[in-house]
Design a protein around this motif. Structure first.
Motif, PDB file in Angstrom:
ATOM      1  N   VAL A  27      28.985   1.142 -22.977  1.00 41.15           N
ATOM      2  CA  VAL A  27      30.292   1.789 -23.030  1.00 41.15           C
ATOM      3  C   VAL A  27      30.855   1.531 -24.423  1.00 41.15           C
ATOM      4  O   VAL A  27      31.059   0.373 -24.811  1.00 41.15           O
ATOM      5  N   ALA A  28      31.071   2.597 -25.177  1.00 39.22           N
ATOM      6  CA  ALA A  28      31.524   2.476 -26.563  1.00 39.22           C
ATOM      7  C   ALA A  28      32.973   2.924 -26.683  1.00 39.22           C
ATOM      8  O   ALA A  28      33.384   3.909 -26.063  1.00 39.22           O
ATOM      9  N   SER A  29      33.755   2.192 -27.480  1.00 38.99           N
ATOM     10  CA  SER A  29      35.136   2.576 -27.744  1.00 38.99           C
ATOM     11  C   SER A  29      35.176   3.678 -28.794  1.00 38.99           C
ATOM     12  O   SER A  29      34.267   3.827 -29.611  1.00 38.99           O
ATOM     13  N   ILE A  30      36.255   4.439 -28.752  1.00 38.99           N
ATOM     14  CA  ILE A  30      36.415   5.577 -29.660  1.00 38.99           C
ATOM     15  C   ILE A  30      37.731   5.429 -30.397  1.00 38.99           C
ATOM     16  O   ILE A  30      38.769   5.167 -29.785  1.00 38.99           O
TER      17      ILE A  30
ATOM     18  N   ARG B 267      37.247   5.131 -24.192  1.00 39.94           N
ATOM     19  CA  ARG B 267      35.852   4.722 -24.149  1.00 39.94           C
ATOM     20  C   ARG B 267      34.996   5.845 -23.582  1.00 39.94           C
ATOM     21  O   ARG B 267      35.477   6.717 -22.869  1.00 39.94           O
ATOM     22  N   THR B 268      33.715   5.793 -23.897  1.00 42.45           N
ATOM     23  CA  THR B 268      32.771   6.758 -23.339  1.00 42.45           C
ATOM     24  C   THR B 268      31.478   6.051 -22.949  1.00 42.45           C
ATOM     25  O   THR B 268      31.117   5.025 -23.541  1.00 42.45           O
ATOM     26  N   PHE B 269      30.807   6.593 -21.963  1.00 46.45           N
ATOM     27  CA  PHE B 269      29.583   6.004 -21.412  1.00 46.45           C
ATOM     28  C   PHE B 269      28.377   6.660 -22.077  1.00 46.45           C
ATOM     29  O   PHE B 269      28.286   7.888 -22.156  1.00 46.45           O
ATOM     30  N   LEU B 270      27.426   5.826 -22.560  1.00 46.33           N
ATOM     31  CA  LEU B 270      26.240   6.320 -23.249  1.00 46.33           C
ATOM     32  C   LEU B 270      24.978   5.786 -22.584  1.00 46.33           C
ATOM     33  O   LEU B 270      24.995   4.730 -21.952  1.00 46.33           O
ATOM     34  N   VAL B 271      23.897   6.525 -22.754  1.00 45.16           N
ATOM     35  CA  VAL B 271      22.586   6.076 -22.270  1.00 45.16           C
ATOM     36  C   VAL B 271      21.608   6.116 -23.446  1.00 45.16           C
ATOM     37  O   VAL B 271      21.790   6.865 -24.404  1.00 45.16           O
TER      38      VAL B 271
END
Length: 244
Positions: free
Chosen positions: A137-140, A48-52
């Motif tokens: 938080v989006a999965s990859i 996962r990664t954190f996005l704004v």
């Protein structure tokens, strides 16, 4: 040729500095920014990664990696710390590594911006809960964002930054058994199944038996305790030994 043999400058340093006009170089000036790819593991081992979300132009409304400009009096890593504190609000980072500069002249419509990207590993217990409006938080999967509500693309050149960061994470995971551990827990505690899950998400799969052997043989790891597994049976946990 010795420096003493050079012709004397027409001005002293003080005279030159007093007449130096930075505006004459305005056309060639660069702005410097930092962008941070925050990598973490989900409960099922997914990457996962954190996005704004951008609230100003350019790219208003787009999801982007957390980032910001570097002040004249700040070092790059100080700027990263400010971004993590202000935009991510993560309580603990397990590792911060420089990725590379991104220098496409068209990457920002405001001015020429040179961005240094970093990869930050963050345990799922330390990553703040997103509000789904300004943060998510989006999965990859592979090199793409996935899941309900995941953005089709990121603003600026952040799709390229993310893909490069994933390549980097895959290489580091193949080279070092413990590199993904900070994405599982801020305390460095993990189960073999959790480590297997995040390794599979990073295209570095190992069978559970092979991974158990590697964990048992690695002098950096110690047994830590027990947790209840999905079947209700106790599962051994391990911990990366504290420094010293």
């Amino acid at each position: 040729m010795d420096a003493a043999d050079l012709p004397a400058p027409e001005q002293t340093y003080e005279q030159w500095l007093a007449t130096y006009d930075l505006r004459s170089y305005a056309e060639h000036r660069l702005s410097v920014a930092v962008d941070v790819v925050v990598l973490s593991a989900g409960a099922k081992g997914q990457l996962r990664t954190f996005l704004v979300r951008r609230t100003q132009w350019p790219d208003y409304g787009e999801w982007v990696l957390p980032g910001g400009f570097v002040r004249n009096d700040a070092r790059l890593e100080q700027a990263v710390e400010q971004v993590m504190d202000r935009k991510v609000k993560a309580r603990h980072l397990g590792g911060l590594e420089p990725l590379r500069f991104f220098d496409d002249p068209r990457r920002d419509s405001r001015t020429r911006v040179l961005s240094m990207a970093y990869v930050a590993r963050c345990g799922r217990d330390a990553l703040p809960a997103p509000d789904e409006v300004l943060t998510c938080v989006a999965s990859i999967r592979g090199h793409k964002l996935q899941g309900d509500g995941a953005p089709a693309h990121l603003g600026f050149d952040h799709d390229d930054v993310l893909a490069t960061a994933i390549d980097f994470a895959q290489q580091r995971t193949r080279a070092d058994l413990l590199w993904p551990v900070p994405m599982l827990s801020s305390e460095g505690v993990f189960t073999v199944a959790e480590l297997a899950g995040i390794r599979e998400s990073l295209d570095a799969p190992m069978t559970l038996d092979a991974l158990r052997r590697r964990v048992a043989e690695d002098s950096r790891i110690e047994k830590y305790g027990w947790v209840e597994g999905a079947s209700g049976k106790p599962v051994q946990t391990y911990r990366v030994k504290p420094p010293g």
